[in-house]
Design an enzyme around this catalytic site. Structure first.
Site, PDB file in Angstrom:
ATOM      1  N   SER A 219      43.364  48.565  40.961  1.00 37.30           N
ATOM      2  CA  SER A 219      44.604  47.875  41.338  1.00 37.30           C
ATOM      3  C   SER A 219      45.526  47.777  40.130  1.00 37.30           C
ATOM      4  O   SER A 219      45.064  47.730  38.981  1.00 37.30           O
ATOM      5  CB  SER A 219      44.295  46.462  41.833  1.00 37.30           C
ATOM      6  OG  SER A 219      45.498  45.727  42.012  1.00 37.30           O
TER       7      SER A 219
ATOM      8  N   TYR B  19      39.895  38.183  40.714  1.00 32.56           N
ATOM      9  CA  TYR B  19      40.173  39.502  41.309  1.00 32.56           C
ATOM     10  C   TYR B  19      40.643  40.490  40.236  1.00 32.56           C
ATOM     11  O   TYR B  19      40.158  41.629  40.168  1.00 32.56           O
ATOM     12  CB  TYR B  19      41.216  39.368  42.424  1.00 32.56           C
ATOM     13  CG  TYR B  19      41.627  40.700  43.022  1.00 32.56           C
ATOM     14  CD1 TYR B  19      40.704  41.510  43.674  1.00 32.56           C
ATOM     15  CD2 TYR B  19      42.946  41.148  42.930  1.00 32.56           C
ATOM     16  CE1 TYR B  19      41.076  42.737  44.220  1.00 32.56           C
ATOM     17  CE2 TYR B  19      43.326  42.369  43.479  1.00 32.56           C
ATOM     18  CZ  TYR B  19      42.394  43.160  44.117  1.00 32.56           C
ATOM     19  OH  TYR B  19      42.753  44.377  44.654  1.00 32.56           O
TER      20      TYR B  19
END
Ligand code: NAP
Length: 250
Positions: A143, A156
């Protein structure tokens, strides 16, 4: 013109929806036989398989929780049974649970790390055993947050920074076996998961769009062609890289 992934077999984890579903369809459209893995959404996975076969491609849906070693073994056993070999693994299954520091719990930490990092490593380990003499290809879906690390995403973002480190380390380790390992690092892409997490229409989305040079959020089909590129011989001298696809630097 011959297709880029003819005679290849691919496993895409978490392919019942979102980015994984689009990657599965794009790989199949280039000739790969695709295992559409899912955890709970049988209906979604069956729909992806039906779309692929309607367009003349080959795919099967296989249920497995890829945070669990025993289920990962079953996933690859089912792959061998369906298509006889393995060439490409896309480690896409992942969860995001944005929380401010005070709301982080041991449970949310372990859930995210168990799937996004441990599951990705165990799935890569199993795939490396199944790749043949011609090597193989691992594509990790990381990501943009691994580098920009927005507020409220400590756990995350940490999982995805770990994925980038795993990508580089495994590229060095597996290169001599002709196994390439790269990652794709998407910016905000509107998916079922993003809707469920409440990002669609949020200030987070508005802020992303404001900072993105191309001025919009992404769609799964903005990401999937890069997976075809990284899975094909067009990228045969590329390994250990992280490809950011996010509408430009934030
Ligand atoms: P999504 O819409 O929530 O879809 C997630 C997929 O993963 C589903 O197919 C789900 O299957 C599967 N999955 C969840 N837990 C699983 C498990 N334990 N074992 C096997 N499959 C499992 O997610 P997405 O937004 O497309 O995100 C996909 C990947 O891209 C993730 O790694 C995410 O971190 C990354 N990413 C997303 C964005 C974004 O903005 N969307 C940005 C950067 C990176 P079931 O439905 O069956 O549970």
């Amino acid at each position: 013109m011959s297709k880029k992934l003819s005679n290849k077999v691919a496993v895409v984890t978490g392919a019942s929806k979102g980015i994984g579903a689009s990657i599965a369809k794009h790989l199949a459209a280039e000739g790969a036989s695709v295992v559409v893995n899912y955890s709970s959404s049988k209906e979604g996975a069956d729909r992806v398989v039906a779309e692929i076969t309607k367009d003349g491609g080959k795919a099967v849906a296989v249920q497995a929780d890829v945070a669990k070693g025993a289920e990962i073994d079953q996933l690859f056993a089912a792959t061998t049974k369906a298509f006889g070999k393995l060439d490409i693994l896309v480690n896409n299954a992942g969860i995001y649970d944005f929380k401010p520091l005070e709301a982080i719990t041991e449970d949310s930490f372990h859930k995210q790390f168990n799937l996004n990092v441990l599951g990705l490593i165990l799935t890569s380990q199993a795939a490396a055993k199944h790749f043949g003499a011609n090597g193989g290809n691992i594509i990790n879906i990381s990501s943009l947050v691994s580098t920009i690390a927005p507020a409220n995403s400590a756990v995350y973002s940490a999982t995805k920074a770990a994925v980038d480190a795993v990508t580089k380390s495994l590229a060095k380790e597996l290169g001599p076996r002709k196994i390439r390992v790269n990652s794709i690092n998407p910016g905000l892409v509107i998916t079922e998961g993003v809707h469920a997490a409440g990002f669609a229409g949020s200030d987070f989305e508005k802020e992303f769009v404001k900072k993105a040079p191309l001025g919009r959020v992404g769609k799964p089909s903005d990401i999937a062609p890069a997976a075809v590129f990284l899975a094909s011989d067009d990228s045969s001298w590329i390994t250990g890289e992280t490809l950011i696809i996010s509408g430009g630097p934030q």
